[in-house]
Design a protein around this motif. Sequence first.
Motif, mmCIF file in Angstrom:
data_model
loop_
_atom_site.group_PDB
_atom_site.id
_atom_site.type_symbol
_atom_site.label_atom_id
_atom_site.label_comp_id
_atom_site.label_asym_id
_atom_site.label_seq_id
_atom_site.Cartn_x
_atom_site.Cartn_y
_atom_site.Cartn_z
ATOM 1 N N ASP A 42 -2.877 2.028 10.412
ATOM 2 C CA ASP A 42 -2.375 1.297 9.244
ATOM 3 C C ASP A 42 -0.933 1.716 8.985
ATOM 4 N N ILE A 43 -0.019 1.053 9.664
ATOM 5 C CA ILE A 43 1.388 1.457 9.596
ATOM 6 C C ILE A 43 1.953 1.337 8.183
ATOM 7 N N MET A 44 1.562 0.305 7.447
ATOM 8 C CA MET A 44 2.077 0.135 6.086
ATOM 9 C C MET A 44 1.642 1.297 5.194
ATOM 10 N N ASP A 45 0.408 1.729 5.334
ATOM 11 C CA ASP A 45 -0.087 2.862 4.558
ATOM 12 C C ASP A 45 0.665 4.136 4.938
ATOM 13 N N THR A 46 0.898 4.302 6.219
ATOM 14 C CA THR A 46 1.615 5.483 6.696
ATOM 15 C C THR A 46 3.052 5.485 6.187
ATOM 16 N N ILE A 47 3.713 4.338 6.205
ATOM 17 C CA ILE A 47 5.080 4.242 5.687
ATOM 18 C C ILE A 47 5.095 4.547 4.196
ATOM 19 N N GLU A 48 4.113 4.039 3.482
ATOM 20 C CA GLU A 48 4.033 4.310 2.043
ATOM 21 C C GLU A 48 3.876 5.807 1.773
ATOM 22 N N LYS A 49 3.075 6.473 2.579
ATOM 23 C CA LYS A 49 2.899 7.926 2.417
ATOM 24 C C LYS A 49 4.201 8.670 2.710
#
Length: 81
Positions: A42-49
């Motif tokens: 989940d790249i979007m979740d990882t970027i958000e983190k």
Amino acid sequence: MISMREDLIKASRLHFKAHIEKHRINIENMMENSVGVGEHSDIMDTIEKELAIMAEYSDKLEMLNIYFRLDYESSKEVLNG
């Protein structure tokens, strides 16, 4: 003569800036490098983190700059009345 206070402020600034840059590079890598993307489902979740971590260090840097200025830096009003 540099005081311990000045050393600690400068070291803290460098520390916070280095962490911000580290996580910025992580995001850039995920956006530009397909290998980096493959490691995260989940790249979007990882970027958000990563952004949250950057924001935390940015907030710390801002507080340090506002409340713990070096003697030779121009003083500004800390709180707006």
